[in-house]
Scaffold this motif. Structure first.
Motif, PDB file in Angstrom:
ATOM      1  N   ILE A 134      -9.634   7.017   0.360  1.00 47.35           N
ATOM      2  CA  ILE A 134      -8.483   7.246  -0.642  1.00 47.35           C
ATOM      3  C   ILE A 134      -8.828   8.613  -1.137  1.00 47.35           C
ATOM      4  O   ILE A 134      -8.155   9.469  -1.458  1.00 47.35           O
ATOM      5  CB  ILE A 134      -8.616   6.138  -1.665  1.00 47.35           C
ATOM      6  N   GLU A 135     -10.309   8.638  -1.625  1.00 48.34           N
ATOM      7  CA  GLU A 135     -10.554  10.022  -2.092  1.00 48.34           C
ATOM      8  C   GLU A 135     -10.289  11.203  -1.412  1.00 48.34           C
ATOM      9  O   GLU A 135      -9.948  12.200  -1.920  1.00 48.34           O
ATOM     10  CB  GLU A 135     -12.108  10.091  -2.614  1.00 48.34           C
TER      11      GLU A 135
ATOM     12  N   VAL B 278       0.853  -1.233  -0.116  1.00 50.05           N
ATOM     13  CA  VAL B 278      -0.086  -0.065   0.177  1.00 50.05           C
ATOM     14  C   VAL B 278       0.894   1.203  -0.088  1.00 50.05           C
ATOM     15  O   VAL B 278       2.005   1.220   0.485  1.00 50.05           O
ATOM     16  CB  VAL B 278      -1.075   0.097   1.266  1.00 50.05           C
ATOM     17  N   GLU B 279       0.399   2.211  -0.703  1.00 46.66           N
ATOM     18  CA  GLU B 279       1.254   3.634  -0.460  1.00 46.66           C
ATOM     19  C   GLU B 279       0.392   4.342   0.455  1.00 46.66           C
ATOM     20  O   GLU B 279      -0.905   4.646   0.432  1.00 46.66           O
ATOM     21  CB  GLU B 279       1.046   4.223  -1.893  1.00 46.66           C
ATOM     22  N   ARG B 280       0.939   4.763   1.369  1.00 45.98           N
ATOM     23  CA  ARG B 280       0.561   5.649   2.641  1.00 45.98           C
ATOM     24  C   ARG B 280       0.805   7.002   2.069  1.00 45.98           C
ATOM     25  O   ARG B 280       2.020   7.384   2.100  1.00 45.98           O
ATOM     26  CB  ARG B 280       1.101   5.359   3.847  1.00 45.98           C
TER      27      ARG B 280
ATOM     28  N   LYS C 299      -3.835  13.443   9.223  1.00 46.71           N
ATOM     29  CA  LYS C 299      -4.846  12.177   8.326  1.00 46.71           C
ATOM     30  C   LYS C 299      -3.678  11.513   7.459  1.00 46.71           C
ATOM     31  O   LYS C 299      -2.692  12.050   6.962  1.00 46.71           O
ATOM     32  CB  LYS C 299      -5.730  13.114   7.540  1.00 46.71           C
ATOM     33  N   PHE C 300      -4.192  10.347   7.242  1.00 41.86           N
ATOM     34  CA  PHE C 300      -3.463   9.459   6.119  1.00 41.86           C
ATOM     35  C   PHE C 300      -4.415   8.514   5.529  1.00 41.86           C
ATOM     36  O   PHE C 300      -5.522   8.254   5.980  1.00 41.86           O
ATOM     37  CB  PHE C 300      -2.255   8.544   6.943  1.00 41.86           C
ATOM     38  N   GLY C 301      -4.042   8.277   4.182  1.00 44.74           N
ATOM     39  CA  GLY C 301      -4.607   7.148   3.676  1.00 44.74           C
ATOM     40  C   GLY C 301      -4.077   5.999   3.120  1.00 44.74           C
ATOM     41  O   GLY C 301      -2.512   6.637   2.724  1.00 44.74           O
ATOM     42  N   ASP C 302      -4.585   4.846   2.829  1.00 46.13           N
ATOM     43  CA  ASP C 302      -3.552   3.802   2.108  1.00 46.13           C
ATOM     44  C   ASP C 302      -4.156   3.661   0.584  1.00 46.13           C
ATOM     45  O   ASP C 302      -5.509   3.241   0.754  1.00 46.13           O
ATOM     46  CB  ASP C 302      -3.788   2.476   2.783  1.00 46.13           C
ATOM     47  N   ILE C 303      -3.383   3.585  -0.388  1.00 44.97           N
ATOM     48  CA  ILE C 303      -3.871   3.241  -1.573  1.00 44.97           C
ATOM     49  C   ILE C 303      -3.320   1.826  -1.993  1.00 44.97           C
ATOM     50  O   ILE C 303      -2.097   1.629  -2.026  1.00 44.97           O
ATOM     51  CB  ILE C 303      -3.192   4.220  -2.636  1.00 44.97           C
TER      52      ILE C 303
END
Length: 133
Positions: free
Chosen positions: A92-93, A47-49, A55-59
């Motif tokens: 992600i969005e 995953v790309e963090r 805030k964080f999101g994982d793709i």
């Protein structure tokens, strides 16, 4: 434990979860599956963090091959240690939108900075022109 020089020291880390920071600033998290003599890495379930503020999101990226010269930092993630982070995970969005807004703000700041320098008779060459010098 005996010391093994070079990338051979990472053989014990195969099949463990790692975080890798790349030269372009991206952060990847995944299971190290393979390594070669040039420190090229193969990650699985990657995953790309993306971090923006608190805030964080994982793709999800799946299988990811990293050329050794692009690695800045590589570290094993301790899965037994409890997570005591103050960061909030978002979709992600949402994280991509936050990242876009952060980049726009940074570009605006750079534009103002360049204008101030220009008003004072100074100029800084752009990064894409540095190869010409």
């Amino acid at each position: 434990m005996n010391y093994v020089p070079g990338t051979a020291s990472l053989i014990d880390d195969i099949d463990k979860k790692h975080l890798v920071l790349l030269r372009d600033g991206r952060t990847l998290i995944g299971y190290l599956r393979s390594i070669d003599q040039f420190a090229n890495l193969v990650f699985h379930q990657t995953v790309e963090r993306i971090h923006v503020g608190k805030k964080f999101g994982d793709i999800p990226r799946g299988i990811f091959i990293v050329r050794g010269e692009n690695v800045v930092l590589l570290g094993e993630i301790d899965l037994d240690k409890p997570c005591d982070t103050v960061l909030q995970q978002v979709s992600i969005e949402e994280i991509l939108e936050e990242q876009r807004l952060q980049q726009q703000a940074k570009q605006e700041t750079e534009k103002v900075k360049m204008q101030v320098l220009k008003d004072r008779g100074l100029s800084i060459p752009k990064a894409d022109n540095l190869d010409e010098y």
